[in-house]
Design a protein around this motif. Structure first.
Motif, PDB file in Angstrom:
ATOM      1  N   GLY A 162       0.812  -1.218   0.000  1.00 11.92           N
ATOM      2  CA  GLY A 162       0.000   0.000   0.000  1.00 11.92           C
ATOM      3  C   GLY A 162       0.843   1.264   0.000  1.00 11.92           C
ATOM      4  N   GLY A 163       2.142   1.111  -0.294  1.00 14.73           N
ATOM      5  CA  GLY A 163       3.042   2.276  -0.307  1.00 14.73           C
ATOM      6  C   GLY A 163       3.101   2.923  -1.684  1.00 14.73           C
ATOM      7  N   ASN A 164       3.993   3.901  -1.821  1.00 10.95           N
ATOM      8  CA  ASN A 164       4.135   4.604  -3.105  1.00 10.95           C
ATOM      9  C   ASN A 164       4.460   3.649  -4.240  1.00 10.95           C
ATOM     10  N   ALA A 165       5.352   2.691  -3.969  1.00 14.27           N
ATOM     11  CA  ALA A 165       5.754   1.776  -5.040  1.00 14.27           C
ATOM     12  C   ALA A 165       4.553   0.966  -5.512  1.00 14.27           C
ATOM     13  N   GLN A 168       1.997   3.354  -7.340  1.00 15.09           N
ATOM     14  CA  GLN A 168       2.522   3.857  -8.602  1.00 15.09           C
ATOM     15  C   GLN A 168       2.612   2.728  -9.643  1.00 15.09           C
ATOM     16  N   ARG A 185      -2.751  -4.797   3.613  1.00 16.31           N
ATOM     17  CA  ARG A 185      -3.040  -5.381   4.937  1.00 16.31           C
ATOM     18  C   ARG A 185      -3.853  -4.469   5.858  1.00 16.31           C
ATOM     19  N   ARG A 186      -3.943  -3.172   5.508  1.00 22.81           N
ATOM     20  CA  ARG A 186      -4.768  -2.262   6.324  1.00 22.81           C
ATOM     21  C   ARG A 186      -5.910  -1.731   5.453  1.00 22.81           C
ATOM     22  N   ARG A 190      -0.540   3.819   2.446  1.00 28.87           N
ATOM     23  CA  ARG A 190       0.606   4.607   2.901  1.00 28.87           C
ATOM     24  C   ARG A 190       1.046   5.576   1.794  1.00 28.87           C
TER      25      ARG A 190
END
Ligand code: NAP
Length: 323
Positions: A162-165, A168, A185-186, A190
């Motif tokens: 869920g991050g930028n990577a 994107q 997972r959430r 992020r």
């Protein structure tokens, strides 16, 4: 001026890592008439060798496998006179004896001394560590949408993270695929707000919240994944053609933590000349703090690191190379 004081067994530059960054540094340094040693790891291979097809390396419009590209880089480095050896570095030490400052890289099989060092140890994708992941790498399990996305034209893929990577790359994948299922997972991403906004308004992206992939299924290629709800424990299986894992990257810099300044995530901090916090040590490629981790940017870093090492060693020796 070091003159006859220069010990013959000392390399001008010891390059740690035989990926695109290290080999490009080797090509440039050897071509500049430096005495060059490239140390390839025995237990780790460059991430690029696991990429089936590289279509975005300039000058090769027909595409090339990572393995073939690395072999070409290596041939070119050898052709210019670089020495390539194999060994896993266990320690890097400053040599303070004598008038010449140098660095020693120790492997279980012996030590190598260089007036300068170029660190090109790369990074490792963090893996989710579930059944099927290792076995199906390159057969549907991928850690690089830029490299492998176009292979999934009109297919369905799962993105984990869920991050930028993750976000994107999920957006990038929508250029090719029919559907991207992001498993996070959430229930909150992020990733930066701007990316979130784009992803939420993209009709090809579906989110599965509070969930992890607990198994990757397939005999020869990925066929499906088990998705587990982390709150209820419920598991359901969804068919998919590919699984892209983006749960962060870990730079391979453990041996450097007491030698050069690192970011919190382990990435080596360099300036624009690839100079680290330690005089005589340069770094390049995926192990440094940077925005875009690609073969082409690793090569650019490697060329810069080699040139910086050349200037550093010239200044140490008091004479220029190429004569
Ligand atoms: P990241 O920011 O650390 O995000 C990792 C994601 O994976 C998080 O959403 C995390 O969940 C999830 N995760 C971690 N371990 C997991 C596990 N075992 N199982 C399932 N999910 C897991 O990593 P990244 O996205 O690779 O980015 C790395 C750095 O590069 C960041 O600083 C990022 O900002 C930067 N970057 C920037 C851009 C951009 O600016 N366009 C693009 C790519 C990367 P939680 O959220 O629950 O922790």
């Amino acid at each position: 001026m070091l003159g006859s004081d220069v010990r013959k067994h000392i390399y001008d530059v010891v390059i740690i890592g035989g990926g695109p960054a290290g080999l490009t540094a080797g090509i440039y340094a050897a071509r500049a008439a430096m005495k060059v040693l490239i140390l390839e790891g025995t237990s780790t291979t460059s991430q690029i060798t696991m990429t089936d097809l590289i279509e975005n390396f300039p000058g090769i419009p027909e595409g090339i496998s990572g393995f073939d590209l690395i072999n070409r880089f290596k041939r070119q480095a050898l052709q210019f006179g670089a020495v390539v050896e194999t060994g896993d570095i266990i320690k890097i030490m400053k040599k303070s004896s004598g008038a010449i400052p140098s660095w020693e890289a120790a492997t279980p099989g012996g030590s190598y001394e260089g007036l300068s060092l170029i660190v090109a140890t790369g990074a490792s994708w963090r893996k989710i560590g579930v059944e099927g992941e290792e076995r199906l790498i390159g057969k549907g399990v991928s850690y690089c949408a830029t490299c492998d996305g176009p292979l999934y034209r009109n297919r369905e893929v799962v993105v984990i993270g869920g991050g930028n990577a993750a976000i994107q790359e999920a957006l990038f994948l929508t250029n090719f695929v029919k559907k991207v299922t992001v498993v996070h997972r959430r229930d909150q991403l992020r990733a930066d707000a701007v990316l979130q906004k784009k992803a939420f308004s993209n009709s090809k992206i579906e989110f599965v919240w509070h969930a992890v992939v607990s198994r990757i299924i397939g005999s020869k290629f990925v066929e499906a994944v088990d998705i587990k709800n982390v709150e209820t424990g419920e598991i359901r299986t969804i068919p998919t053609d590919g699984v892209f894992v983006f749960i962060g990257q870990a730079p391979n810099t453990d041996i450097l933590k007491d030698v050069v300044k690192l970011e919190k995530d382990g990435a080596i901090i360099t300036d624009e000349n690839m100079q680290t916090s330690a005089s005589g040590i340069f770094a390049c490629g995926d192990c440094i703090r940077k925005l875009l981790r690609q073969v082409i940017t690793a090569c650019g870093d490697g060329a810069t690191a080699a040139h910086s090492a050349q200037l550093y060693v010239e200044a140490l020796k008091g004479s220029s190379y190429g004569i």
